[in-house]
Structure formats: C-alpha cells, structure tokens
Design a protein around this motif. Structure first.
Motif, PDB file in Angstrom:
ATOM      1  N   GLN A  84       0.820  -1.234   0.080  1.00 40.17           N
ATOM      2  CA  GLN A  84      -0.128  -0.030  -0.056  1.00 40.17           C
ATOM      3  C   GLN A  84       1.076   1.215  -0.069  1.00 40.17           C
ATOM      4  OE1 GLN A  84      -2.900   0.427   3.306  1.00 40.17           O
ATOM      5  NE2 GLN A  84      -3.443   2.416   2.580  1.00 40.17           N
ATOM      6  N   GLU A  88       1.076   4.179  -2.855  1.00 40.11           N
ATOM      7  CA  GLU A  88       0.944   5.472  -2.699  1.00 40.11           C
ATOM      8  C   GLU A  88       2.021   6.314  -3.096  1.00 40.11           C
ATOM      9  OE1 GLU A  88      -0.300   6.342   1.499  1.00 40.11           O
ATOM     10  OE2 GLU A  88      -1.463   4.516   1.571  1.00 40.11           O
ATOM     11  N   LYS A  91       2.253   6.684  -6.873  1.00 37.60           N
ATOM     12  CA  LYS A  91       0.963   7.397  -7.270  1.00 37.60           C
ATOM     13  C   LYS A  91       1.517   9.064  -7.314  1.00 37.60           C
ATOM     14  CE  LYS A  91      -3.651   8.634  -6.608  1.00 37.60           C
ATOM     15  NZ  LYS A  91      -4.602   8.932  -5.932  1.00 37.60           N
ATOM     16  N   TYR A 144       6.111  12.088   2.750  1.00 39.49           N
ATOM     17  CA  TYR A 144       5.336  10.969   3.514  1.00 39.49           C
ATOM     18  C   TYR A 144       5.659  10.631   4.792  1.00 39.49           C
ATOM     19  CZ  TYR A 144       2.968   6.386   3.187  1.00 39.49           C
ATOM     20  OH  TYR A 144       1.928   5.510   3.550  1.00 39.49           O
TER      21      TYR A 144
END
Length: 156
Positions: A84, A88, A91, A144
C-alpha cells in the motif's frame, strides 16, 4: 529544497546512480550503513541495470520506504501494508512526472539499454531530467514520512 534533496543531488553529481542517490540520503537514519546501501542500490540505476524499466529514483524511494516502514516478517499483513505504501508513493511520483518508467521519463532523450553508462558531463545534465527526479523522489518520501510521524503524534 530540503537538505536531503540537495545531498541526494550532490551524490548523483558525484557519479552515484539515481537509485543510490535517493537511498543514500535515508539509509543511515533508517539503520543501514552508507556502503551497504550503495551496494544494494547499485543494480537499480537506469531503470534497473539500465534496462529502462522502473525509474531508479523510484526504486531507491521504495527501498528506503521498506527500511522505514516494513518489518522482517513475511506475514501477509506486513506485505499488504508495504505494498500500500509503495503504491501511494508511486502514485505521487506519477502525478508529478507522468510515469514511473525510466524509458517513458527519458522519451526523446535516450533509451539506450547498453550496460555502459552515459558519460556525466554538462550536456548529460542539461538533457536529462534524472537529477530533478532524484529530488522529486526524496521530497515525496520526506513528506510521506513527516505525514506519518505527524499522524502518529496526533493519535498519541
């Protein structure tokens, strides 16, 4: 531009490949010595061994994310969490640059898959977006990581 971004770009200018430049600025704070990180990331430059597949900066970002967020167990839960995170990050990179694929990022510039790296000179840096992609990957991962830390602190 952050200190890590500047340092990553300097590593790239010193001759480290794109993947090494990204992993190199995160490795020590994430528990890996610089020399080991450089060896691990050495195969991922030029879109994985200069095959122009996944951008080396993206691979370096994923390696650093593994060090930051994964555990060493092989559980489905750990894999799912890590996949995941990777999706992310990919993306975000794709939104910024249009692709995570080296040959697409270098379209019209160069797509040689020769194992011999291009000479690093002023023309190299003028034509290619690689140094900027190094910076983008570092900044995406820094943000992030900061967001994760902030959200963790809010929950506590």
């Amino acid at each position: 531009m952050s200190e890590k971004t500047e340092k990553a770009k300097e590593l790239f200018k010193k001759g480290y490949n794109c993947s090494q430049a990204v992993l190199g600025v995160f490795c020590e704070e994430l528990g890996m010595d610089f020399e080991t990180a450089m060896k691990i990331a050495s195969s991922f430059g030029g879109g994985m061994g200069r095959m122009r597949e996944v951008c080396g900066t993206v691979s370096g970002m994923f390696m650093a994310a593994g060090l930051a967020f994964s555990s060493s167990d092989g559980s489905a839960e750990n894999k799912s969490k890590q996949y995941q995170i990777v999706q992310e990050l990919a993306k975000k990179f794709k939104e910024l640059n249009g692709s995570i694929i080296c040959k697409e990022l270098l379209a019209g510039i160069e797509n040689s898959t020769s194992p011999i790296p291009s000479e690093r000179n002023s023309e190299y840096y003028k034509k290619r977006p690689c140094i900027e992609l190094v910076g983008d990957s570092v900044e995406i991962l820094e943000k992030y990581m900061a967001d994760i830390k902030k959200n963790t602190e809010l929950k506590n």
